[in-house]
Design a protein around this motif. Structure first.
Motif, PDB file in Angstrom:
ATOM      1  N   ILE A 200       0.832  -1.202   0.000  1.00 51.26           N
ATOM      2  CA  ILE A 200       0.000   0.000   0.000  1.00 51.26           C
ATOM      3  C   ILE A 200       0.869   1.255   0.000  1.00 51.26           C
ATOM      4  CG2 ILE A 200      -1.621   1.315   1.440  1.00 51.26           C
ATOM      5  CD1 ILE A 200      -2.993  -1.361   2.051  1.00 51.26           C
ATOM      6  N   ALA A 201       1.929   1.213   0.774  1.00 54.51           N
ATOM      7  CA  ALA A 201       2.827   2.369   0.815  1.00 54.51           C
ATOM      8  C   ALA A 201       3.470   2.617  -0.550  1.00 54.51           C
ATOM      9  CB  ALA A 201       3.903   2.152   1.878  1.00 54.51           C
ATOM     10  N   MET A 202       3.889   1.534  -1.210  1.00 56.07           N
ATOM     11  CA  MET A 202       4.545   1.672  -2.513  1.00 56.07           C
ATOM     12  C   MET A 202       3.566   2.166  -3.572  1.00 56.07           C
ATOM     13  SD  MET A 202       7.847   0.702  -2.567  1.00 56.07           S
ATOM     14  CE  MET A 202       8.334  -0.170  -4.043  1.00 56.07           C
ATOM     15  N   LEU A 203       2.331   1.633  -3.542  1.00 57.34           N
ATOM     16  CA  LEU A 203       1.327   2.090  -4.506  1.00 57.34           C
ATOM     17  C   LEU A 203       1.026   3.572  -4.284  1.00 57.34           C
ATOM     18  CD1 LEU A 203      -1.140  -0.962  -4.497  1.00 57.34           C
ATOM     19  CD2 LEU A 203       0.096  -0.122  -6.492  1.00 57.34           C
ATOM     20  N   ASP A 204       0.972   3.968  -3.012  1.00 61.41           N
ATOM     21  CA  ASP A 204       0.719   5.364  -2.664  1.00 61.41           C
ATOM     22  C   ASP A 204       1.838   6.275  -3.140  1.00 61.41           C
ATOM     23  OD1 ASP A 204      -1.679   6.020  -1.515  1.00 61.41           O
ATOM     24  OD2 ASP A 204      -1.156   5.115   0.424  1.00 61.41           O
ATOM     25  N   ALA A 205       3.066   5.788  -2.992  1.00 61.61           N
ATOM     26  CA  ALA A 205       4.221   6.637  -3.271  1.00 61.61           C
ATOM     27  C   ALA A 205       4.605   6.662  -4.743  1.00 61.61           C
ATOM     28  CB  ALA A 205       5.414   6.157  -2.443  1.00 61.61           C
ATOM     29  N   SER A 206       4.096   5.687  -5.511  1.00 62.57           N
ATOM     30  CA  SER A 206       4.532   5.563  -6.898  1.00 62.57           C
ATOM     31  C   SER A 206       4.163   6.808  -7.707  1.00 62.57           C
ATOM     32  CB  SER A 206       3.909   4.336  -7.552  1.00 62.57           C
ATOM     33  OG  SER A 206       4.258   4.299  -8.912  1.00 62.57           O
ATOM     34  N   THR A 207       5.094   7.254  -8.524  1.00 62.31           N
ATOM     35  CA  THR A 207       4.810   8.393  -9.397  1.00 62.31           C
ATOM     36  C   THR A 207       4.687   7.937 -10.848  1.00 62.31           C
ATOM     37  OG1 THR A 207       7.178   8.781  -9.592  1.00 62.31           O
ATOM     38  CG2 THR A 207       5.998  10.070  -7.924  1.00 62.31           C
ATOM     39  N   ALA A 208       4.688   6.606 -11.055  1.00 63.68           N
ATOM     40  CA  ALA A 208       4.653   6.091 -12.430  1.00 63.68           C
ATOM     41  C   ALA A 208       3.294   6.340 -13.069  1.00 63.68           C
ATOM     42  CB  ALA A 208       4.970   4.596 -12.429  1.00 63.68           C
ATOM     43  N   THR A 209       3.294   6.514 -14.387  1.00 66.20           N
ATOM     44  CA  THR A 209       2.040   6.711 -15.123  1.00 66.20           C
ATOM     45  C   THR A 209       1.225   5.422 -15.152  1.00 66.20           C
ATOM     46  OG1 THR A 209       3.276   8.231 -16.518  1.00 66.20           O
ATOM     47  CG2 THR A 209       1.085   7.592 -17.282  1.00 66.20           C
ATOM     48  N   TYR A 210       1.925   4.305 -15.344  1.00 70.23           N
ATOM     49  CA  TYR A 210       1.260   3.004 -15.365  1.00 70.23           C
ATOM     50  C   TYR A 210       1.743   2.219 -14.161  1.00 70.23           C
ATOM     51  CZ  TYR A 210       0.012   4.310 -20.120  1.00 70.23           C
ATOM     52  OH  TYR A 210      -0.493   4.972 -21.209  1.00 70.23           O
ATOM     53  N   CYS A 211       0.820   1.752 -13.340  1.00 68.58           N
ATOM     54  CA  CYS A 211       1.228   1.134 -12.085  1.00 68.58           C
ATOM     55  C   CYS A 211       0.220   0.062 -11.699  1.00 68.58           C
ATOM     56  CB  CYS A 211       1.285   2.218 -11.008  1.00 68.58           C
ATOM     57  SG  CYS A 211       1.841   1.606  -9.425  1.00 68.58           S
ATOM     58  N   VAL A 212       0.701  -1.165 -11.483  1.00 66.05           N
ATOM     59  CA  VAL A 212      -0.191  -2.260 -11.131  1.00 66.05           C
ATOM     60  C   VAL A 212       0.587  -3.275 -10.307  1.00 66.05           C
ATOM     61  CG1 VAL A 212       0.271  -3.565 -13.262  1.00 66.05           C
ATOM     62  CG2 VAL A 212      -1.894  -3.899 -12.067  1.00 66.05           C
ATOM     63  N   GLY A 213      -0.093  -3.941  -9.394  1.00 69.81           N
ATOM     64  CA  GLY A 213       0.578  -4.925  -8.561  1.00 69.81           C
ATOM     65  C   GLY A 213      -0.001  -6.313  -8.741  1.00 69.81           C
ATOM     66  N   TRP A 214       0.880  -7.311  -8.848  1.00 68.72           N
ATOM     67  CA  TRP A 214       0.442  -8.711  -8.777  1.00 68.72           C
ATOM     68  C   TRP A 214       0.566  -9.124  -7.329  1.00 68.72           C
ATOM     69  CZ3 TRP A 214       3.469 -12.892  -7.073  1.00 68.72           C
ATOM     70  CH2 TRP A 214       2.818 -14.132  -7.120  1.00 68.72           C
ATOM     71  N   ILE A 215      -0.464  -9.767  -6.808  1.00 70.85           N
ATOM     72  CA  ILE A 215      -0.428 -10.115  -5.401  1.00 70.85           C
ATOM     73  C   ILE A 215      -0.562 -11.628  -5.251  1.00 70.85           C
ATOM     74  CG2 ILE A 215      -2.904  -9.800  -4.963  1.00 70.85           C
ATOM     75  CD1 ILE A 215      -2.027  -8.252  -2.399  1.00 70.85           C
ATOM     76  N   ASP A 216       0.220 -12.187  -4.356  1.00 69.53           N
ATOM     77  CA  ASP A 216       0.173 -13.631  -4.094  1.00 69.53           C
ATOM     78  C   ASP A 216      -0.973 -13.893  -3.123  1.00 69.53           C
ATOM     79  OD1 ASP A 216       0.439 -16.227  -3.340  1.00 69.53           O
ATOM     80  OD2 ASP A 216       2.564 -16.102  -2.789  1.00 69.53           O
ATOM     81  N   ALA A 217      -2.114 -14.289  -3.670  1.00 71.44           N
ATOM     82  CA  ALA A 217      -3.316 -14.441  -2.840  1.00 71.44           C
ATOM     83  C   ALA A 217      -3.291 -15.715  -2.008  1.00 71.44           C
ATOM     84  CB  ALA A 217      -4.567 -14.393  -3.709  1.00 71.44           C
ATOM     85  N   THR A 218      -2.219 -16.504  -2.130  1.00 69.50           N
ATOM     86  CA  THR A 218      -2.125 -17.696  -1.284  1.00 69.50           C
ATOM     87  C   THR A 218      -1.245 -17.430  -0.055  1.00 69.50           C
ATOM     88  OG1 THR A 218      -0.166 -18.535  -2.445  1.00 69.50           O
ATOM     89  CG2 THR A 218      -2.319 -19.217  -3.291  1.00 69.50           C
ATOM     90  N   ALA A 219      -0.556 -16.285  -0.046  1.00 74.99           N
ATOM     91  CA  ALA A 219       0.373 -15.999   1.053  1.00 74.99           C
ATOM     92  C   ALA A 219      -0.397 -15.639   2.317  1.00 74.99           C
ATOM     93  CB  ALA A 219       1.301 -14.850   0.652  1.00 74.99           C
ATOM     94  N   LYS A 220       0.094 -16.084   3.471  1.00 72.76           N
ATOM     95  CA  LYS A 220      -0.550 -15.695   4.726  1.00 72.76           C
ATOM     96  C   LYS A 220       0.500 -15.418   5.794  1.00 72.76           C
ATOM     97  CE  LYS A 220      -2.097 -20.480   4.766  1.00 72.76           C
ATOM     98  NZ  LYS A 220      -3.159 -21.397   4.979  1.00 72.76           N
ATOM     99  N   GLY A 221       0.004 -15.039   6.962  1.00 74.12           N
ATOM    100  CA  GLY A 221       0.927 -14.756   8.064  1.00 74.12           C
ATOM    101  C   GLY A 221       1.839 -13.589   7.736  1.00 74.12           C
ATOM    102  N   ALA A 222       3.139 -13.808   7.949  1.00 68.20           N
ATOM    103  CA  ALA A 222       4.103 -12.721   7.771  1.00 68.20           C
ATOM    104  C   ALA A 222       4.220 -12.295   6.314  1.00 68.20           C
ATOM    105  CB  ALA A 222       5.470 -13.154   8.290  1.00 68.20           C
ATOM    106  N   THR A 223       3.868 -13.218   5.385  1.00 72.67           N
ATOM    107  CA  THR A 223       4.019 -12.870   3.964  1.00 72.67           C
ATOM    108  C   THR A 223       2.709 -12.374   3.356  1.00 72.67           C
ATOM    109  OG1 THR A 223       3.583 -15.154   3.327  1.00 72.67           O
ATOM    110  CG2 THR A 223       5.907 -14.501   3.579  1.00 72.67           C
TER     111      THR A 223
END
Lengths: 440, 245
Positions: A200-223
């Motif tokens: 969330i911090a990186m998405l907020d701070a990004s100044t790129a024109t095109y910006c998208v995140g792939w997220i590992d929806a199987t990760a849990k706990g610390a990851t």
């Protein structure tokens, strides 16, 4: 006009319809069809649920009305028929140095479909939604008359048409704003993200024109919430890459392909593909914008029972907590597929029923298994509690009550659509399921 | 050298795909047919896809009086003149059986109209010493079948004419490609039951362009129809006459 009667479905293949479809190749043929009665228009069937279905009724397939009509290099405005796909526009105009200002995640979406769902792209936070770059629409009414509408001349009807799921008439053609592209390549930076807070911090701070995140929806706990952030700009150099050869999925894949251990292993490797310090690379534009289009019919990977995509947007303030809750539930369910996307949206929206709002959007694919519907409804409830919204182009499961609370201009939309289509001839399975045109 | 393509019956899906393909190669494109509004849109589309220029020219296979004007227009073009014929109409066999008068327009659309035009146009090509004629026939022309022999026989006549025209144009450096499509996903076949291995109009256009470049004489598209039709042509008549498909 000959009608084809068969079963068809949206991209997710869970909801299906049986009905008659015509596919005119000329405008005159389309007008002749309308003389037999009004009916909804459908495009390339890339919406996931029932937005393009009309069970027991008729629909008109617009994909053969797909011509480019005019382009003005002074203004960058392109006029084209509704059936042309975004990928085709990109293919033809990129060599001339122009691209659509907004492109959805698949190039197979038609111009009409992009307007009807007011789609967004990886640059939504800076460019707004697709509909905000539409300067004019030729709308064919159920009475057979063509009406040219603009944001200035017909503000209400225009805003009801953008994101209006075809409920105000058949979109015959439209003019869209293109933007210059100095290179056929994207200058892409990929970074590993280890936690949701960092994401969330990186998405907020990004100044790129095109910006998208792939997220590992199987990760849990610390990851929990780990993934890869893609930030890109249109490149400044480079030659047109050779058109890639397309592969296709020839048959329905067996269920174990997307079983939990396989997905976890895949996501693990996919995450580690990017080095710890991140990397920069050039990527062909079509590959960047339409990453899955290289594999035709990839929806067959989910087998014949199909799949769901859950996509919601959450306002910024409650997003962090709501996203954590959603990702925990998804990881616990062991139902997630590798396809999961997290992205920041800006406030831009073109119509009354447009999906975007300022905040974060999460999209996750789930195979259609017995537990999936329950999980998706729970995720929808979390989105509702957080003041968020579910994307109608993806939805197959929501209830009318849930949606009514999410789209605050729904009544104005219904009034505008009912005024131009009093017979409700343009309704689809989606609008009936969610009672989008009920006057209350 | 500059290439001009005249496309007869340019509103059909196959013709549109072919017109777009030659437009992307930079040719001048002339879209001939009856629906002026549609073809003017088609011309705009061809220009935006790269055609040097694109124009609509009125053409009706049943009105040969209009042919001379088209020839005059094309004569003004520099470079090589090429023609692709996509004209044709396919009534249900049962409709012709009920009303034999339907036979005449079918033969006009598929055979006598386009051949009369090509006969007027051929001297222009001979004078330029080259150019290609693409004639779209049909696998239905390879053998008269119970369910479709009026359309089939008109297309067979067209194919025979193309063979003769090839023989003639070869002498002046020109060429004729006879195209025999199988099932193609167009308005003509939309919603018909019992179709299989249906090709897209874009696939057909690509096959035709390849055949033009390689100066092929007769192509089946998709290619496997050559083998299907080889079998169908060799079924002994004693058996064939009892079949109904």
């Amino acid at each position: 006009m000959r009608w084809k009667t068969d079963e068809y479905s949206g991209w997710g293949r869970v909801l299906r319809a049986t009905g008659e479809r015509a596919r005119p190749e000329k405008t005159n043929a389309l007008k002749a069809i309308l003389r037999e009665g009004g009916l909804p228009a459908i495009g390339n069937l890339r919406s996931y649920g029932d937005a393009a279905l009309n069970s027991g009724g008729r629909a008109v397939d617009m994909t053969r009305l797909d011509r480019l009509l005019a382009f003005d290099p002074e203004t960058g405005i392109l006029e084209a028929e509704a059936g042309v796909t975004i990928g085709e526009i990109l293919r033809l105009f990129l060599p001339k140095g122009w691209i659509p200002a907004v492109m959805p995640g698949t190039g197979f979406a038609t111009l009409g479909g992009c307007i009807g769902h007011d789609v967004h792209g990886k640059n939504h936070h800076v460019a707004g939604s697709f509909g905000q770059h539409v300067t004019r629409i030729d709308l064919l009414g159920t009475n057979g008359r063509v009406r040219r509408i603009t944001p200035e001349g017909n503000p209400d009807l225009f805003r009801a048409t953008i994101g209006g799921m075809g409920q105000t008439g058949i979109i015959l053609s439209a003019a869209i704003r293109m933007i210059p592209a100095t290179s056929p390549l994207m200058d892409l930076r990929e970074s590993r993200i280890d936690t949701l807070a960092e994401f969330i911090a990186m998405l907020d701070a990004s100044t790129a024109t095109y910006c998208v995140g792939w997220i590992d929806a199987t990760a849990k706990g610390a990851t929990l919430g780990r993934g890869i952030l893609e930030e890109a700009e249109i490149g400044s150099h480079g030659q047109m890459p050779k058109a890639p050869r397309h592969k296709s999925v020839p048959f329905n894949a067996p269920g174990f392909l997307l079983s939990s251990p396989v997905v976890r292993a895949f996501n693990h490797l996919y995450f580690r593909r990017v080095p710890v310090g991140g990397r920069r690379l050039d990527r062909a534009m079509a590959d960047f914008f339409f990453p899955l289009d290289k594999v035709h019919d990839w929806n067959r990977l989910y087998g014949k029972s199909g799949f769901h995509q859950f996509q919601c947007v959450l306002p910024e303030a409650p997003a962090r907590e709501a996203l954590a809750k959603m990702l925990e539930q998804i990881a616990r369910s062991r139902l997630a597929s590798p396809l999961a996307v997290l992205k920041k949206l800006g406030p831009g929206r073109g119509g009354m029923m447009s999906f975007p709002m300022e905040g974060f959007t999460l999209a996750v694919d789930f195979p259609n298994r017995p537990a999936s519907a329950g999980l998706i409804r729970e995720l929808g409830d979390i989105a509702a509690d957080a003041g968020g919204r579910i994307y109608l182009a993806k939805d197959a499961l929501a209830s009318a009550a849930t949606i009514a609370g999410m789209y605050d201009e729904r009544e104005a939309f219904a009034a505008a659509a009912n005024a131009v289509d009093p017979a409700h001839a343009l309704e689809t399975d989606l609008t009936r399921r969610l009672k989008l045109r009920d006057a209350t | 050298m500059k290439q001009s393509w005249l496309i007869l019956g340019a509103s059909s899906a196959m013709a549109r795909a072919f017109g777009r393909a030659v437009a992307e190669q930079g040719a001048d494109v002339f879209l001939a047919g009856r629906d002026a509004g549609d073809l003017q849109r088609g011309a705009a589309d061809c220009v935006l896809r790269g055609a040097g220029k694109a124009e609509y020219v009125p053409f009706d296979a049943r009105k040969p009086a209009g042919f001379a004007a088209i020839c005059e227009r094309l004569a003004l073009q520099d470079g090589m003149l090429n023609v692709a014929v996509f004209v044709g109409s396919m009534p249900e066999q049962s409709a012709v059986d009920a009303d034999p008068a339907l036979l005449d327009p079918t033969v006009q659309d598929c055979f006598t109209g386009p051949t009369r035009f090509l006969h007027e146009f051929a001297p222009l090509m001979e004078a330029r010493g080259g150019g290609t004629v693409v004639g779209v026939g049909s696998v239905a022309g390879d053998r008269g079948r119970y369910s479709n022999y009026v359309y089939g026989s008109a297309k067979a006549g067209f194919a025979t004419y193309l063979s003769g025209l090839r023989n003639r144009l070869t002498r002046s450096g020109g060429h004729v490609v006879t195209v025999k499509p199988g099932f193609v996903d167009t308005a003509m076949t939309w919603g018909l039951p019992g179709l299989f291995l249906v090709a897209s109009p874009d696939d057909v256009a690509r096959d035709i362009l390849k055949a033009v470049a390689k100066r092929k004489n007769t192509i089946y598209t998709p290619f496997f129809w050559r083998w299907i039709m080889l079998i169908i042509r060799h079924v002994p008549e004693a058996i064939f006459k009892k079949m109904s498909f």
